[in-house]
Design an enzyme around this catalytic site. Structure first.
Site, PDB file in Angstrom:
ATOM      1  N   MET A 338      12.184  -7.018   8.218  1.00 12.55           N
ATOM      2  CA  MET A 338      12.387  -5.989   7.185  1.00 12.55           C
ATOM      3  C   MET A 338      11.467  -6.288   6.022  1.00 12.55           C
ATOM      4  SD  MET A 338      13.838  -3.301   6.011  1.00 12.55           S
ATOM      5  CE  MET A 338      13.260  -2.688   4.422  1.00 12.55           C
ATOM      6  N   GLU A 373       5.123  -5.943   8.966  1.00  5.75           N
ATOM      7  CA  GLU A 373       5.805  -6.021   7.667  1.00  5.75           C
ATOM      8  C   GLU A 373       4.802  -6.158   6.527  1.00  5.75           C
ATOM      9  OE1 GLU A 373       8.565  -5.028   8.041  1.00  5.75           O
ATOM     10  OE2 GLU A 373       9.201  -5.697  10.014  1.00  5.75           O
ATOM     11  N   HIS A 376       3.382  -2.845   5.603  1.00  4.59           N
ATOM     12  CA  HIS A 376       4.320  -2.088   4.769  1.00  4.59           C
ATOM     13  C   HIS A 376       4.205  -2.418   3.285  1.00  4.59           C
ATOM     14  CE1 HIS A 376       6.867   0.248   7.345  1.00  4.59           C
ATOM     15  NE2 HIS A 376       7.380  -0.763   8.015  1.00  4.59           N
TER      16      HIS A 376
HETATM   17 ZN    ZN Z   1       8.593  -0.987   9.685  1.00  4.09          ZN
END
Ligand code: ZN
Ligand code: NAG
Ligand code: NAG
Ligand code: NAG
Ligand code: NAG
Ligand code: NAG
Length: 946
Positions: A338, A373, A376
């Site tokens: 995450m 990640e 992101h």
């Molecule tokens: Zn993702």
């Protein structure tokens, strides 16, 4: 978020199918959208003018009203748990806290709406800019809006700034959402930590907040935690003091203000974790259990993040915006990773790597999740989609860009070659169902937390990434990357929708005939994808919506870039030749000479399937069997994949599809094998309980024997092929050969396993081959082998080894052992909750465990829903997994009975999956009826083992 889980290489005993990331396809299918491209999507009628100066009553939908905009939060959180339970501690998982949010009013209103869920709000206070308190009444809205509403006696005025103070209590649960607890053991003793997973809609379970992605704000966070623990959050620690509460020492850790960001990106952890000493880049730090750190298991992740981050800074042309980047491995974690801004969390298997214990696939998975990640941190965190219906702008991008990141650290892996295996093919698979959905649905169709959670599916991730790859090749990488740079700069710290990105690409492209927005609308707003049909005799080309069940196709048209190659020409025609009409249109360039074949969708860069006239298929098959090298390796796989899917949709005969697997006898490359195995897997699932299975197994054994021999020296000497893809294909060779009972393979596996059992301190099995070898040795072995594996599972100190054993143990042929294993999944101290679904599915994939797993799920359904129904656990996957083989009337009846017994409302996030399972079972029954004899005849005709 990285949704996919690394399932062990071999998925079924029946056949080694394969997928380095047989993704958690939360095939969460929503409504069937009816978008005709000739019309714009329907608009909602304009809201009638309000008769009062401010609207009264609840908001018209589940979205926050546009009256208030948060600016800054001051948040205190105090989790009360003890890391370790002793005879003088009273363990508690309560947390308390308070929050002050400063917000601006942009439209007069007398109501404050924000989100709160599962919290007891004990105090609240609204004040204006002069710190005067405004009186009001607090209420919580029932249902899925999760609104907390304060109705004020007075009015909030546009242009003014106000503050809202709330104090609250909550509980750390073990459900892997919101602020939650996780557990691990040290020398047999339990240890606890607290961590968060906010995405998509669980920040509201930690503190009352404006929990929508466009409601960006600055967060000042302070955590009060017990002595001996470390608190981490998105930004660096600002200060750190000791205080005493009720005679106990606590630490107060205050963090620097964050940048302006969305609530779903917040993160906090409180633990006894350690970090590895900084290597090159002290801005990057990696945290894990102290034992994992001292064993060096976080080193690879640290090194990888240190290399990928600068590569992205260069690609995006924007420095990483925060002053630190931490990664942390959480023992209980529902996704893969995450991207919390500045504090990325991972499941242990996606971050921790141990040389000699973890495999190449583990390493690649770690690199993929880290790269995703990190991508992101810009795409998603710096620039965020306005609303969850455009989630693909986050996830499709991060997925696409992650390949560029991996390539920068491991060019020798040639990861981009496998893009089609990991993304395009799985997406095409789910997008060929009538229950698929458009990549970018309308905002009003994505409202409730359940709707939002369902957006995290294969369509968003893999279709999103695939159409971006198609577009970047079509427009050229340089144009694409220029567009990315200007787009990110223009929208940093704010929110966007797809049109914003298309506009920047259009500018980067300069004067051209291509209208990027028009082209891409055909891919984002319509569900599904086209089948291009080429008649090489006439040159006629046409397109139609491709669905496995043809009766539900729609009248869609796509803008399809076609890259093609004809035999005899060395270079493919790099010129994209878009097909933009339904057709058929006659195009001379698609006509071929007598002995010439034509191949379209070269390198499988397009998101579509291709069919040809029978003559061209025969010429391609002949080429595959005579001299396959003339056809690019990715297309050797693509031809198999298209043929099998076209056969299932009745566009070509099943025998044509089966014929495309013959050349595998001489094939040693990964991609053709992988596509062959994935497609044959369906045949195995349908027939491994019938008389077709004998001849099919003989055929498989014959086909795989040369591949097994190709790798024999490596296998027997425990050495590793140099090439990355070769390493994967070696695993295919072993799992397929052993599953289809090639004696040499089974003996090899059992001998290696016995060697380990004889000397448990020394596991000499080459780590890449562990899953396959454990599986085969346990399949042919008995209780002794299984119990040995269980012991090793309990004692393993790294998640990747546990995962391999957990998979291997599902391969047993003993009913009672499999049943005992199933009961272990009910006990989180044996099988972690995060591994529940995949463990049951492993057992269901084993033909011996199929009916056990189905009975198990039926009889424990109430428990399963209670434990797993709430969060983002992929319960739909569980239903998919245990019903995958269903192809008889009896099974269909049982499924319907199951649905009836529990009532329509008791399936939660698996509701859609259950309906699909019923539909799929019906389709399987039909397919088996139509094809069984043909398939049996075909396999019987094929000469068995030489
Ligand atoms: Zn993702
Ligand atoms: C957050 O911290 C910054 C810097 O320490 C400070 O200027 C600001 O006033 C704080 N905001 C709130 C709401 O406490
Ligand atoms: C608690 O455990 C310690 C050892 O860890 C022991 O010395 C002590 O007597 C125990 N106290 C009680 C009240 O049981
Ligand atoms: C633990 O709880 C018990 C019962 O509520 C109480 O009597 C005791 O004082 C508590 N001990 C500590 C260390 O808080
Ligand atoms: C919020 O919580 C912190 C920490 O417990 C406390 O120091 C502070 O006084 C609280 N704020 C208010 C206004 O109660
Ligand atoms: C919230 O309040 C209720 C009723 O007082 C109580 O039973 C519950 O334990 C509280 N929950 C939390 C998380 O504090």
């Amino acid at each position: 978020m990285f949704k996919g889980l690394l399932f062990s290489k071999a998925l079924a005993v029946g056949i080694g199918v394969v997928t380095a990331s047989a993704v958690c396809s939360m095939v969460a299918m929503v409504v069937i959208y009816q978008i005709e491209m000739s019309n714009d999507p329907p608009r909602r009628p304009p809201t009638p003018p309000a008769t009062t100066p401010f609207p009264s009553g609840p908001p018209p939908n589940l979205r926050l009203p546009d009256t208030l905009v948060p600016q800054m939060y001051k948040l205190y959180l105090q989790p009360h748990f003890h890391v370790q339970v002793t005879n003088i501690t009273n363990q508690t998982f309560a947390f308390t806290g308070n929050s002050t949010v400063i917000f601006k009013c942009v439209k007069n209103t007398n109501r404050i709406f924000l989100h709160s869920k599962d919290l007891n709000v004990t105090e609240y206070r609204v004040s204006d800019g002069r710190n005067t308190e405004l009186r009001g009444k607090l209420s919580l809205t029932m249902g899925s809006s999760n609104f907390m509403e304060i109705e004020l006696d007075g009015v909030l005025k546009a242009g003014e700034t106000y503050t809202l103070f709330t104090a609250f209590e909550g509980e750390l649960k073990d459900d892997m959402t919101g602020f939650y607890k996780s557990k691990y053991t040290v020398d047999g003793e339990d240890r606890f930590l607290a961590t968060t997973q906010m995405q998509p809609t669980d920040a509201r379970r930690v503190f009352p907040c404006f929990d929508e992605p466009a409601m960006k704000a600055v967060f000042n966070v302070t955590i009060i935690h017990r002595d001996g623990t470390t608190a981490l959050s998105n930004s660096n620690r600002k200060g750190h003091i000791e205080i005493t509460i009720d005679g106990e020492t606590w630490l107060v850790t205050e963090f620097n203000p964050t940048h302006k960001m969305s609530t779903y990106l917040l993160a906090f952890t409180v633990s006894e974790f350690k970090r590895i000493p900084a290597l090159g880049n002290s801005q990057i730090r990696t945290w894990a259990r102290p034992e994992a750190i001292s064993a060096g298991q976080a080193d690879y992740a640290q090194k990888t993040a240190e290399s990928i981050l600068p590569a992205f800074e260069e690609l995006y042309d924007i420095k990483y915006p925060l002053s630190k980047l931490e990664q942390i491995a959480i023992p209980d974690f529902s996704a893969g990773g995450m991207e919390n801004w500045g504090l990325i969390s991972y499941r242990e298997g996606a971050l921790l790597y141990e040389e000699g214990v973890s495999s190449t696939a583990n390493m690649e998975w770690i690199a993929r999740v880290i790269s995703h990640e990190l991508a992101h941190q810009w795409f998603g965190n710096l620039v965020t989609m306005k609303w969850w219906n455009d989630l693909w702008l986050n996830e499709g991008f991060a997925t696409y860009i992650s390949y560029i990141g991996i390539d920068s650290v491991h060019p020798e892996w040639k990861i981009s070659d496998r893009f089609v295996l990991y993304e395009t093919q799985p997406a095409l698979q789910v997008d060929s169902l009538a229950t698929s959905r458009p990549l970018s649905p309308r905002a009003e169709d994505v409202q409730t937390p359940a709707n939002i959670t369902q957006q995290f599916d294969q369509i968003t991730y893999s279709k999103g990434a695939s159409i971006l790859r198609m577009l970047s090749i079509y427009l050229k990488d340089t144009v694409f990357q220029k567009g990315i740079k200007t787009y990110l700069k223009a929208y940093q710290y704010s929110n966007t929708e797809a049109a914003d990105f298309w506009r920047h690409l259009q500018e980067a492209l300069g004067p051209a005939d291509i209208n990027v927005a028009q082209v891409m609308k055909t891919w984002t707003q319509q569900m599904g994808y086209p089948l291009i049909t080429i008649n090489t005799k006439t040159g006629d080309v046409s397109q139609q919506h491709f669905l496995l069940n043809q009766t539900s196709t729609r009248n869609f048209v796509w803008y399809v870039p076609v890259l093609m190659l004809k035999s005899g020409s060395n270079e493919p025609d790099y010129k994209f030749d878009p097909v933009t009409e339904k057709g058929p249109v006659r195009r001379p360039e698609y006509r071929t000479e007598e002995d010439q074949w034509l191949l379209a969708n070269v390198y499988y860069t397009g998101y579509y399937r291709v069919n040809y006239d029978q003559g061209n298929w025969e010429k391609l098959l002949k080429q595959l069997n005579m001299n396959p090298q003339e056809i690019p390796v990715i297309n050797r796989g693509q031809l198999i994949d298209d043929a099998f899917n076209l056969a299932r949709a009745h566009h070509v005969n099943t025998t044509l599809a089966l014929n495309t697997t013959k050349f595998l006898y001489n094939e040693t490359e990964l991609i053709p094998w992988e596509f062959g195995l994935r497609n044959l897997k369906y045949f195995i699932l349908m027939f491994d309980r019938s008389e077709v299975y004998g001849p099919m197994k003989a055929y498989m054994r014959k086909q795989v024997t040369p591949l097994y021999t190709h790798f024999k020296n490596y296998t027997d000497n425990s050495t590793v092929p140099e090439d990355h893809a070769e390493q994967y294909n070696q695993i295919n060779a072993i799992s397929v050969a052993c599953a289809n009972e090639l004696p040499e393979c089974q003996n090899m596996a059992s001998a290696f396993f016995k060697g380990w059992m004889d000397d448990p301190e020394k596991n000499a099995i080459q780590s890449n081959l562990k899953s396959a070898i454990y599986c085969s040795a346990i399949a042919v072995g008995g209780e002794k082998e299984w119990d040995f594996a269980w012991e090793a599972y309990i004692n393993a100190t790294i998640a990747s080894e546990k995962d391999k054993l957990r998979y291997g143990m599902s391969c047993s042929r003993n009913i009672w052992i499999l049943n005992r294993y199933l009961t272990y999944t009910l006990d989180p101290s044996k099988i972690r909750k995060m591994d529940f679904v995949s463990t049951v599915n492993y057992i269901a994939a084993n033909v011996a465990g199929q009916s056990l797993a189905w009975e198990f799920v039926q009889s424990h359904w109430t428990y399963i829903i209670q434990e797993y129904g709430g969060g983002i656990m992929p319960l739909g996957n569980l239903i998919d997994g245990v019903t995958e083989r269903f192809s008889s009337e009896l099974e269909l009846k049982q499924l319907k009975q199951f649905q009836k017994d529990h009532g329509p409302d008791s399936f939660g996030s698996a509701t859609q999956a259950l309906e699909q399972a019923i539909e799929r079972t019906g389709a399987n029954i039909k397919w088996v009826k139509e094809n069984k004899q043909t398939v049996l005849d075909w396999f019987q005709r094929e000469p068995a083992d030489k």
